[in-house]
Scaffold this motif. Structure first.
Motif, PDB file in Angstrom:
ATOM      1  N   THR A  13       0.884  -1.174   0.000  1.00 11.77           N
ATOM      2  CA  THR A  13       0.000   0.000   0.000  1.00 11.77           C
ATOM      3  C   THR A  13       0.915   1.214   0.000  1.00 11.77           C
ATOM      4  O   THR A  13       2.138   1.090  -0.026  1.00 11.77           O
ATOM      5  CB  THR A  13      -0.917   0.034   1.241  1.00 11.77           C
ATOM      6  OG1 THR A  13      -0.119   0.284   2.412  1.00 11.77           O
ATOM      7  CG2 THR A  13      -1.681  -1.271   1.417  1.00 11.77           C
ATOM      8  N   PHE A 135      -9.340  -0.830   5.547  1.00 11.52           N
ATOM      9  CA  PHE A 135      -9.700  -0.921   4.135  1.00 11.52           C
ATOM     10  C   PHE A 135      -9.189  -2.215   3.521  1.00 11.52           C
ATOM     11  O   PHE A 135      -8.137  -2.731   3.916  1.00 11.52           O
ATOM     12  CB  PHE A 135      -9.137   0.280   3.371  1.00 11.52           C
ATOM     13  CG  PHE A 135      -9.578   1.602   3.930  1.00 11.52           C
ATOM     14  CD1 PHE A 135     -10.888   2.024   3.777  1.00 11.52           C
ATOM     15  CD2 PHE A 135      -8.689   2.410   4.627  1.00 11.52           C
ATOM     16  CE1 PHE A 135     -11.310   3.245   4.313  1.00 11.52           C
ATOM     17  CE2 PHE A 135      -9.095   3.624   5.162  1.00 11.52           C
ATOM     18  CZ  PHE A 135     -10.416   4.047   5.009  1.00 11.52           C
ATOM     19  N   ALA A 136      -9.910  -2.730   2.523  1.00 10.34           N
ATOM     20  CA  ALA A 136      -9.587  -4.026   1.925  1.00 10.34           C
ATOM     21  C   ALA A 136      -8.207  -4.047   1.283  1.00 10.34           C
ATOM     22  O   ALA A 136      -7.595  -5.119   1.194  1.00 10.34           O
ATOM     23  CB  ALA A 136     -10.650  -4.392   0.887  1.00 10.34           C
ATOM     24  N   GLU A 137      -7.687  -2.910   0.867  1.00  7.60           N
ATOM     25  CA  GLU A 137      -6.336  -2.897   0.265  1.00  7.60           C
ATOM     26  C   GLU A 137      -5.259  -3.290   1.270  1.00  7.60           C
ATOM     27  O   GLU A 137      -4.142  -3.622   0.894  1.00  7.60           O
ATOM     28  CB  GLU A 137      -6.016  -1.513  -0.306  1.00  7.60           C
ATOM     29  CG  GLU A 137      -5.816  -0.431   0.736  1.00  7.60           C
ATOM     30  CD  GLU A 137      -5.200   0.852   0.185  1.00  7.60           C
ATOM     31  OE1 GLU A 137      -4.813   1.713   1.000  1.00  7.60           O
ATOM     32  OE2 GLU A 137      -5.087   0.973  -1.054  1.00  7.60           O
ATOM     33  N   THR A 154     -13.311  -5.550   7.670  1.00  7.40           N
ATOM     34  CA  THR A 154     -12.983  -4.163   7.314  1.00  7.40           C
ATOM     35  C   THR A 154     -13.911  -3.217   8.070  1.00  7.40           C
ATOM     36  O   THR A 154     -15.133  -3.349   7.990  1.00  7.40           O
ATOM     37  CB  THR A 154     -13.119  -3.933   5.798  1.00  7.40           C
ATOM     38  OG1 THR A 154     -14.398  -4.400   5.359  1.00  7.40           O
ATOM     39  CG2 THR A 154     -12.031  -4.673   5.037  1.00  7.40           C
ATOM     40  N   GLU A 157     -14.902   0.220   5.285  1.00  4.52           N
ATOM     41  CA  GLU A 157     -15.656   0.021   4.054  1.00  4.52           C
ATOM     42  C   GLU A 157     -16.234  -1.394   4.060  1.00  4.52           C
ATOM     43  O   GLU A 157     -15.890  -2.211   4.910  1.00  4.52           O
ATOM     44  CB  GLU A 157     -14.772   0.231   2.824  1.00  4.52           C
ATOM     45  CG  GLU A 157     -13.615  -0.746   2.722  1.00  4.52           C
ATOM     46  CD  GLU A 157     -12.717  -0.472   1.529  1.00  4.52           C
ATOM     47  OE1 GLU A 157     -12.907   0.559   0.864  1.00  4.52           O
ATOM     48  OE2 GLU A 157     -11.832  -1.294   1.258  1.00  4.52           O
ATOM     49  N   THR A 158     -17.082  -1.693   3.104  1.00  7.91           N
ATOM     50  CA  THR A 158     -17.794  -2.977   3.091  1.00  7.91           C
ATOM     51  C   THR A 158     -17.202  -3.973   2.098  1.00  7.91           C
ATOM     52  O   THR A 158     -17.869  -4.918   1.698  1.00  7.91           O
ATOM     53  CB  THR A 158     -19.274  -2.754   2.746  1.00  7.91           C
ATOM     54  OG1 THR A 158     -19.360  -2.108   1.461  1.00  7.91           O
ATOM     55  CG2 THR A 158     -19.951  -1.892   3.782  1.00  7.91           C
ATOM     56  N   LYS A 159     -15.946  -3.808   1.711  1.00  5.42           N
ATOM     57  CA  LYS A 159     -15.339  -4.671   0.703  1.00  5.42           C
ATOM     58  C   LYS A 159     -14.732  -5.959   1.264  1.00  5.42           C
ATOM     59  O   LYS A 159     -14.250  -6.781   0.504  1.00  5.42           O
ATOM     60  CB  LYS A 159     -14.250  -3.898  -0.061  1.00  5.42           C
ATOM     61  CG  LYS A 159     -14.802  -2.785  -0.935  1.00  5.42           C
ATOM     62  CD  LYS A 159     -13.681  -2.102  -1.714  1.00  5.42           C
ATOM     63  CE  LYS A 159     -14.227  -0.997  -2.599  1.00  5.42           C
ATOM     64  NZ  LYS A 159     -13.150  -0.303  -3.347  1.00  5.42           N
ATOM     65  N   GLY A 160     -14.726  -6.131   2.553  1.00  2.03           N
ATOM     66  CA  GLY A 160     -14.161  -7.340   3.139  1.00  2.03           C
ATOM     67  C   GLY A 160     -15.191  -8.452   3.231  1.00  2.03           C
ATOM     68  O   GLY A 160     -16.285  -8.376   2.650  1.00  2.03           O
ATOM     69  N   ASP A 161     -14.860  -9.494   3.992  1.00  2.00           N
ATOM     70  CA  ASP A 161     -15.791 -10.591   4.227  1.00  2.00           C
ATOM     71  C   ASP A 161     -16.797 -10.245   5.313  1.00  2.00           C
ATOM     72  O   ASP A 161     -17.889 -10.810   5.377  1.00  2.00           O
ATOM     73  CB  ASP A 161     -15.025 -11.853   4.656  1.00  2.00           C
ATOM     74  CG  ASP A 161     -13.996 -12.264   3.613  1.00  2.00           C
ATOM     75  OD1 ASP A 161     -14.366 -12.379   2.436  1.00  2.00           O
ATOM     76  OD2 ASP A 161     -12.816 -12.449   3.984  1.00  2.00           O
ATOM     77  N   TYR A 163     -18.144  -6.649   7.578  1.00  2.00           N
ATOM     78  CA  TYR A 163     -18.049  -5.201   7.798  1.00  2.00           C
ATOM     79  C   TYR A 163     -18.104  -4.936   9.298  1.00  2.00           C
ATOM     80  O   TYR A 163     -19.134  -5.114   9.944  1.00  2.00           O
ATOM     81  CB  TYR A 163     -19.181  -4.479   7.082  1.00  2.00           C
ATOM     82  CG  TYR A 163     -19.220  -2.981   7.340  1.00  2.00           C
ATOM     83  CD1 TYR A 163     -18.060  -2.213   7.212  1.00  2.00           C
ATOM     84  CD2 TYR A 163     -20.391  -2.351   7.716  1.00  2.00           C
ATOM     85  CE1 TYR A 163     -18.081  -0.848   7.442  1.00  2.00           C
ATOM     86  CE2 TYR A 163     -20.435  -0.985   7.951  1.00  2.00           C
ATOM     87  CZ  TYR A 163     -19.275  -0.241   7.821  1.00  2.00           C
ATOM     88  OH  TYR A 163     -19.298   1.115   8.054  1.00  2.00           O
TER      89      TYR A 163
END
Length: 213
Positions: A13, A135-137, A154, A157-161, A163
């Motif tokens: 990152t 964050f998922a990154e 995460t 944000e909601t990009k993980g498995d 939230y």
């Protein structure tokens, strides 16, 4: 203390990167840490990120704002040298050390480092990894883990498995009482997860921790 040559650096990152060093015959047990630094003065602790069988040493570094060592480490390139001392530490791991070989690894941020080493060394073991980040990154090298054994939490944000924080996730899970639980990350998480696990009936003797910050 020895000089180790840099093989390569990998940026994960904007602020986090992996440094790969020549091993120089260093012997370590997964879960231990080394000291990296310059001029014998400025040194910081980093868990070994690579596996026991790798022919190199890797560490995962997060650049700290105003940090003397992390900023210098970020500028390293292949062929440069850095001073290495160690290994040290008692967060050692081998599945053979435990009668019941079921493992739960809980990490926040770069606290995933020792678990990356655990899994690279003992890839066939029965484990679950719960990793909490904003964050998922920040899912550092998650490709190196079995996706069926990994949960990314995460909070930003909601990009993980899942939230939310790892503590919220774990509070909702059924965890077998004979599971060996390893915690690595910030102290607040470790205290909260410790309470959650003991509240689920997991004995204190089955909980091991390493505070990162």
């Amino acid at each position: 203390m020895k000089e180790h040559k840099v093989i390569q650096t990998r940026q994960l990152t904007e602020s986090t990167f992996v440094i790969r060093l020549e091993r120089n015959e260093m012997i370590f047990q997964t879960g231990q840490f080394i000291l990296l630094g310059f001029n014998g003065i400025d040194r910081r602790e980093y868990s070994v990120y690579s596996g026991e069988k790798d022919d190199f040493i890797e560490v995962l570094v997060r650049e700290v704002e105003g940090g003397k060592v992390s900023a210098k480490l970020k500028r390293l390139k292949a062929g440069d040298t850095v001073q290495v001392d160690g290994p040290f530490g008692f967060f050692k791991f081998s599945p053979d050390m435990y009668a019941v070989k079921k493992f739960l690894f809980v990490a926040t941020g770069t606290g995933i480092s020792p678990f990356h080493s655990f899994v690279r060394t003992h890839s066939e073991m029965d484990y679950r990894l719960v990793h909490g980040v904003r964050f998922a990154e920040e899912a550092y090298d998650h490709r190196d883990f079995d996706p069926d054994r990994l949960t990314l939490c995460t909070s930003g944000e909601t990009k993980g498995d899942f939230y939310g924080r790892v503590t919220t996730y774990l509070a909702e899970q059924n965890i077998e009482k004979d599971t060996n639980c390893f915690l690595c990350g910030n102290s607040e998480m470790i205290y909260e997860v410790f309470d959650i696990l003991t509240g689920k009936g997991i004995p204190v003797s089955n909980i091991f921790s390493e505070v990162y910050f």
